[in-house]
Enzyme design. Structure first.
Site, PDB file in Angstrom:
ATOM      1  N   ASP A 173       0.961  -1.283   0.113  1.00  0.00           N
ATOM      2  CA  ASP A 173      -0.030  -0.043   0.047  1.00  0.00           C
ATOM      3  C   ASP A 173       0.858   1.142   0.042  1.00  0.00           C
ATOM      4  O   ASP A 173       2.002   1.230   0.600  1.00  0.00           O
ATOM      5  CB  ASP A 173      -0.721   0.189   1.357  1.00  0.00           C
ATOM      6  CG  ASP A 173      -1.366  -1.165   1.640  1.00  0.00           C
ATOM      7  OD1 ASP A 173      -1.938  -1.858   0.697  1.00  0.00           O
ATOM      8  OD2 ASP A 173      -1.972  -1.349   2.720  1.00  0.00           O
TER       9      ASP A 173
HETATM   10  N1  URA Z   1      -1.022  -5.891   3.961  1.00  0.00           N
HETATM   11  C1  URA Z   1      -1.463  -4.720   4.106  1.00  0.00           C
HETATM   12  O1  URA Z   1      -2.354  -4.441   4.683  1.00  0.00           O
HETATM   13  N2  URA Z   1      -0.906  -3.694   3.283  1.00  0.00           N
HETATM   14  C2  URA Z   1       0.282  -4.186   2.509  1.00  0.00           C
HETATM   15  O2  URA Z   1       0.883  -3.203   2.004  1.00  0.00           O
HETATM   16  C3  URA Z   1       0.698  -5.344   2.487  1.00  0.00           C
HETATM   17  C4  URA Z   1       0.108  -6.421   3.215  1.00  0.00           C
END
Ligand code: URA
Length: 234
Positions: free
Chosen positions: A102
């Site tokens: 993310d």
């Molecule tokens: N889980 C999440 O919530 N975000 C990420 O970027 C990777 C795994």
């Protein structure tokens, strides 16, 4: 491979621009200047502007993703690809992230131009463990470890429960979660499901590859051996 195909394949220039590159004497093969676009060359024995062609046999790179950039080629704002040499992005096949993190998650991210490697690393069947260090806004209930390990947690909107995952708490509101698959916002959704919304998240390991041992500052990258990761199947 033809000289013009090499220049285009490894992202130096378009096939149309190739004649100019060759006319300027920028390409050497076995010490001789290559002049003809159709001259056959062996990529491992070519120098362009005096440098060997990088990642001749596929590009495999570990990157320390900073906060605030996205794993996308298209979105507005800062992109992961803005941190990489532009020549990589013009390679064919192109360079992509292996899965995604993310925008507000930092840490270890792999990049490759090898579609089969990308697929193998993301496949839940391979179970390559991915480790995430998190901090939460509320205490994580100790019972969460058992729930996550059981492989019964069904996240909202999903048809199958999450695969068993290992939770290690290092404080009331912090710990490490190891996943063996990669669903959308999975760590955030799993912890939110037990009443502990995530406020900080970093991926610290993929299989045997640990961010801390790579010594990469945010925004830095290094080459990795794909065999090390593919062999990490558990
Ligand atoms: N889980 C999440 O919530 N975000 C990420 O970027 C990777 C795994």
């Amino acid at each position: 491979m033809r000289a013009d195909a090499l220049l285009s394949r490894y992202g130096y220039c378009s096939r149309r621009e190739c004649a100019a590159w060759l006319a300027q004497g920028r390409v050497l093969f076995r010490g001789e200047t290559v002049r003809r676009a159709n001259a056959p060359v062996e990529p491992t024995e070519v120098l362009v502007d005096g440098e060997p062609v990088p990642f001749v046999n596929g590009l495999y790179v570990a990157f320390n993703k900073p906060l605030g950039c996205t794993c996308s080629h298209r979105e507005a704002g800062k992109l992961v690809y803005d941190y990489l040499p532009p020549q990589w992005l013009a390679r064919k096949p192109g360079v992509n992230t292996v899965g995604r993190l993310d925008k507000e998650t930092s840490g270890l991210l792999l990049l490759t131009d090898d579609g089969a490697f990308e697929h193998a690393m993301c496949s839940p069947r391979r179970h390559v463990p991915k480790e995430y260090a998190f901090r939460t806004a509320a205490p994580v209930p100790p019972a969460a470890a058992e729930l996550f390990a059981a492989g019964t947690l069904l996240l909202e909107g999903e048809r199958t429960p999450c695969l068993p995952a290992e939770l290690r708490l290092t404080g009331d509101c912090e710990g490490v979660l190891t996943l063996h698959e990669g669903r959308y916002h999975q760590v955030r959704r799993m912890l939110a499901a037990v009443g502990a919304p995530v406020v900080a998240l970093e991926r610290c390991a993929i299989g045997p590859l640990r961010l801390e041992s790579l010594g990469l500052a945010p925004g830095e990258w290094c080459a990795v051996d794909p065999a090390l990761l593919i062999a990490s199947k558990v």
